[in-house]
Enzyme design. Structure first.
Site, mmCIF file in Angstrom:
data_model
loop_
_atom_site.group_PDB
_atom_site.id
_atom_site.type_symbol
_atom_site.label_atom_id
_atom_site.label_comp_id
_atom_site.label_asym_id
_atom_site.label_seq_id
_atom_site.Cartn_x
_atom_site.Cartn_y
_atom_site.Cartn_z
ATOM 1 N N ASP A 71 -9.624 -1.224 0.914
ATOM 2 C CA ASP A 71 -7.624 -1.108 2.230
ATOM 3 C C ASP A 71 -6.723 -2.044 1.631
ATOM 4 O OD1 ASP A 71 -7.005 1.131 2.729
ATOM 5 O OD2 ASP A 71 -7.430 0.217 4.944
ATOM 6 N N GLU A 72 -5.589 -1.586 2.152
ATOM 7 C CA GLU A 72 -4.244 -2.431 1.431
ATOM 8 C C GLU A 72 -4.885 -2.948 1.072
ATOM 9 O OE1 GLU A 72 -2.697 -1.743 3.728
ATOM 10 O OE2 GLU A 72 -3.708 -1.379 5.450
ATOM 11 N N ASP B 258 0.343 6.192 7.230
ATOM 12 C CA ASP B 258 0.840 7.355 7.776
ATOM 13 C C ASP B 258 0.089 8.548 6.663
ATOM 14 O OD1 ASP B 258 0.276 8.393 10.547
ATOM 15 O OD2 ASP B 258 2.729 9.061 10.394
#
Length: 254
Positions: A117-118, A43
């Site tokens: 990403d990730e 988040d």
């Protein structure tokens, strides 16, 4: 009288003190790419930042390769929790990321930068491959991901990025624990309790959701729900999820 610039007086004894070339001669050194790791808890806006980096580079005419490993959507894309998304190439367990760049070259496409990403889910070897792309092919590589797993231990991919990256940048968007202190730890919650054992890769929501995992490690996907909650260190250690655990609307780890 001996002049300071009089070479006849013999070699300058300070010449042996350093083999570093003068600043002007360094300008002939070929440029290399950068390997950058932006990290933070769930988040904090990592995927949004990844999409913004890709947009900014593409807007200047640079061509990028966008990669992802286990996006929250389950699809080969980078998806942000504020509704932004972009198609990406899924990196598998055995993917050689150098081959992905070679495939672009084979299609006649230049690659100026890579966005991942990730990135915490990459293997150590895949991070080494990204470093090789930066050094040998002069490609800028931007990685985004979580540093630690639900046990507060570094993911293998994140650990290797901490070891190799040219630049480490915590994402500055602050995520709060339920108590109001900054949250750093991604607690896995099963049936209202913090789970401290199990498979490292379990993709789930911060709300109740079905488990997705490479090896469910004892969980039954058809009847088990799990979520994640960002906590400060104190409440992560104690397992205290706060007074309104049923209504936490935090982010998916997928």
């Amino acid at each position: 009288m001996t002049l300071l610039n009089d070479r006849a007086a013999g070699p300058d004894p300070t010449d042996a003190l350093s083999s570093v070339p003068a600043a002007g001669s360094r300008r002939g050194t070929p440029p290399v790419g950068r390997l950058k790791f932006c990290y933070g808890p769930m988040d904090c806006g990592k995927s949004t930042l990844a999409l913004q980096i890709d947009h900014n580079h593409a807007r200047q005419g640079r061509r990028g390769l966008v990669l992802v490993r286990h996006d929250r959507s389950g699809a080969p894309q980078i998806s942000s929790r504020i509704g932004l998304s972009r198609q990406a190439v899924e990196v598998g367990e055995d993917t050689d990321v150098r081959d992905l760049v070679r495939q672009e070259w084979a299609r006649g496409q230049h690659v100026d930068y890579v966005v991942v990403d990730e990135a915490q889910f990459l293997s150590s070897g895949q991070v080494d491959q990204l470093a090789e792309l930066a050094d040998e092919v002069e490609i800028d590589v931007y990685c985004f991901g979580i540093a630690t797993d639900f046990r507060s231990r570094l993911f293998p991919g994140a650990a290797r990025l901490f070891e190799l990256a040219d630049e480490l940048q915590p994402v500055q968007v602050e995520v709060l624990c339920w108590c109001g202190l900054p949250g750093r730890f991604n607690a896995r919650v099963l049936d209202g309790e913090v789970v401290r054992e199990g498979d490292t890769v379990v993709v789930a929501d911060t709300e109740q959701s079905v488990v997705e995992s490479s090896a469910l490690a004892g969980f039954e996907a058809e009847n088990t729900t799990v979520r994640y909650q960002v906590l400060c260190r104190r409440h992560f250690r104690s397992g205290d999820l706060g007074p309104v655990t049923g209504r936490h609307g935090q982010l998916r780890l997928t």
